[in-house]
Write a protein that holds these residues in place. Structure first.
Motif, mmCIF file in Angstrom:
data_model
loop_
_atom_site.group_PDB
_atom_site.id
_atom_site.type_symbol
_atom_site.label_atom_id
_atom_site.label_comp_id
_atom_site.label_asym_id
_atom_site.label_seq_id
_atom_site.Cartn_x
_atom_site.Cartn_y
_atom_site.Cartn_z
ATOM 1 N N GLY A 42 4.232 -18.603 -14.215
ATOM 2 C CA GLY A 42 5.335 -17.766 -14.665
ATOM 3 C C GLY A 42 5.017 -16.285 -14.591
ATOM 4 O O GLY A 42 3.881 -15.880 -14.318
ATOM 5 N N ASP A 43 6.037 -15.475 -14.850
ATOM 6 C CA ASP A 43 5.908 -14.021 -14.818
ATOM 7 C C ASP A 43 5.461 -13.544 -16.196
ATOM 8 O O ASP A 43 6.135 -13.782 -17.198
ATOM 9 N N ALA A 44 4.323 -12.834 -16.247
ATOM 10 C CA ALA A 44 3.776 -12.393 -17.531
ATOM 11 C C ALA A 44 4.737 -11.456 -18.262
ATOM 12 O O ALA A 44 4.866 -11.516 -19.491
ATOM 13 N N ALA A 45 5.432 -10.582 -17.515
ATOM 14 C CA ALA A 45 6.359 -9.647 -18.146
ATOM 15 C C ALA A 45 7.521 -10.386 -18.796
ATOM 16 O O ALA A 45 7.951 -10.058 -19.911
ATOM 17 N N ALA A 250 3.177 -1.676 -17.372
ATOM 18 C CA ALA A 250 2.033 -2.524 -17.680
ATOM 19 C C ALA A 250 0.919 -1.754 -18.372
ATOM 20 O O ALA A 250 0.117 -2.336 -19.100
ATOM 21 N N GLN A 251 0.835 -0.434 -18.136
ATOM 22 C CA GLN A 251 -0.209 0.367 -18.769
ATOM 23 C C GLN A 251 0.373 1.702 -19.210
ATOM 24 O O GLN A 251 1.446 2.105 -18.767
ATOM 25 N N ALA A 252 -0.355 2.388 -20.093
ATOM 26 C CA ALA A 252 0.174 3.601 -20.724
ATOM 27 C C ALA A 252 0.405 4.722 -19.726
ATOM 28 O O ALA A 252 1.412 5.434 -19.804
ATOM 29 N N VAL A 253 -0.521 4.902 -18.790
ATOM 30 C CA VAL A 253 -0.424 5.989 -17.813
ATOM 31 C C VAL A 253 -0.746 5.429 -16.435
ATOM 32 O O VAL A 253 -1.789 4.799 -16.246
ATOM 33 N N THR A 254 0.144 5.667 -15.489
ATOM 34 C CA THR A 254 -0.061 5.205 -14.108
ATOM 35 C C THR A 254 -0.025 6.397 -13.167
ATOM 36 O O THR A 254 1.040 6.968 -12.910
ATOM 37 N N PRO A 255 -1.171 6.842 -12.641
ATOM 38 C CA PRO A 255 -1.165 7.935 -11.664
ATOM 39 C C PRO A 255 -0.621 7.447 -10.319
ATOM 40 O O PRO A 255 -0.948 6.348 -9.872
ATOM 41 N N LEU A 256 0.219 8.271 -9.690
ATOM 42 C CA LEU A 256 0.787 7.922 -8.386
ATOM 43 C C LEU A 256 0.283 8.842 -7.282
ATOM 44 O O LEU A 256 0.890 8.921 -6.221
ATOM 45 N N GLY A 257 -0.828 9.540 -7.526
ATOM 46 C CA GLY A 257 -1.365 10.432 -6.517
ATOM 47 C C GLY A 257 -0.695 11.791 -6.559
ATOM 48 O O GLY A 257 0.032 12.127 -7.498
ATOM 49 N N SER A 258 -0.927 12.581 -5.525
ATOM 50 C CA SER A 258 -0.375 13.932 -5.451
ATOM 51 C C SER A 258 0.603 14.060 -4.307
ATOM 52 O O SER A 258 0.472 13.388 -3.275
ATOM 53 N N ASN A 259 1.598 14.922 -4.488
ATOM 54 C CA ASN A 259 2.572 15.217 -3.448
ATOM 55 C C ASN A 259 2.604 16.724 -3.264
ATOM 56 O O ASN A 259 2.974 17.466 -4.171
ATOM 57 N N ARG A 260 2.156 17.178 -2.100
ATOM 58 C CA ARG A 260 2.061 18.617 -1.821
ATOM 59 C C ARG A 260 1.258 19.338 -2.902
ATOM 60 O O ARG A 260 1.597 20.433 -3.347
#
Length: 305
Positions: A42-45, A250-260
């Motif tokens: 099953g889906d955990a969420a 799923a977690q408190a902070v999710t970094p998505l990298g940098s843009n410009r």
């Protein structure tokens, strides 16, 4: 999770009608537990949503309280969770704040909900849960996003006088092209978007994804609006922050990298204060005379929707 105008009700999560008896409700809960348990594929969420649904309506007392709040009974129960926030009267030092958080979306919602109800139809309470739940998704999304913006405003306000925030900042040709918040603090200058997509989200190639987003690209849109504000004010943003309901991440902070060169993070509402105090990883801190210069430039150029 269930307090959002976009979220499914506990009954919908358990797959039963609100009028079902207690025995059938319990059978449905046990079935949904088996269907969604991660150990059986099953889906955990969703499994967590099932547990949360049972916490809200699993006993007769809790179920009666939820039904009153959700407008499922006629016994006069009241709930004002979706109405505009009351004026705060405490005297603690607050962040400098300009603009009206959630104001444009609330006004748009009030206009459209009455139009949707029909000409000549009385709408004594546009925030009545039964009315909101019956409205089209786009109307519910307007209200959900207004609530999200107001929640962010409260968080920033509580951070104190070292912070300055501008709400509902115009960043394009239409009101929809707005930056929800511009936050100036010793940890940096941030563009902040407060969102509620009504469910758990994922990430792909630096963008937020999920079944409820459709073709929307919220990170791309936020960065474009930040560039418009930065160009007008001749300032440089240190980071972009997208704030989502706690249960949707799923977690408190999710970094998505940098843009410009601008780092992007997605954060839970409960983690926003920590991120603004400590700074977005990779963001440049602002202090001394530069902080006053940036604040002056923004004060002189920011327009509100």
């Amino acid at each position: 999770m269930f307090d959002s105008p976009l979220s499914a009700s506990p009954y919908e999560i358990l797959g039963v009608d609100p009028a079902v008896d207690d025995a059938e409700l319990r059978r449905a809960y046990r079935l949904r537990l088996r269907q969604t348990h991660p150990d059986t594929g099953g889906d955990a969420a969703v499994f967590i949503q099932v547990q949360r649904a049972w916490e809200l309506i699993g006993t007769a007392e809790d179920r009666a309280a939820y039904d009153r709040r959700a407008g499922l009974t006629d016994d006069g129960g009241e709930w004002s969770g979706w109405r505009p926030p009351t004026v705060r009267t405490d005297t603690r030092p607050r962040a400098r704040s300009y603009g009206h958080p959630g104001g444009w979306r609330r006004e748009r919602y009030l206009s459209l909900i009455r139009e949707w109800a029909g000409h000549g139809v009385e709408v004594p309470d546009p925030y009545a849960p039964a009315l909101v739940r019956a409205a089209p998704r786009e109307l519910r999304r307007l209200l959900a996003d207004a609530l999200a913006e107001e929640a962010t405003a409260r968080t920033v306000s509580d951070l104190g006088m070292g912070f300055t925030v501008w709400h509902d900042v115009a960043a394009g040709q239409t009101p929809e092209d707005k930056l929800d918040h511009v936050v100036l603090s010793p940890s940096g200058l941030y563009g902040v978007m407060s969102e509620d997509f009504g469910g758990v989200v994922g990430f792909r190639r630096g963008e937020i994804t999920g079944p409820s987003l459709g073709t929307r690209a919220p990170v791309t849109a936020a960065l474009a609006r930040m560039r418009a504000v930065a160009k007008a004010a001749k300032v440089k943003f240190g980071g972009a922050i997208v704030v989502l309901p706690d249960d949707d991440l799923a977690q408190a902070v999710t970094p998505l990298g940098s843009n410009r060169g601008v780092p992007v993070v997605v954060v839970r509402r409960s983690a926003l204060a920590m991120v603004l105090r400590q700074g977005v990883p990779g963001a440049r801190a602002i202090g001394g005379n530069e902080l006053f210069d940036v604040r002056t430039r923004l004060q002189q150029t920011v327009r509100f929707v």
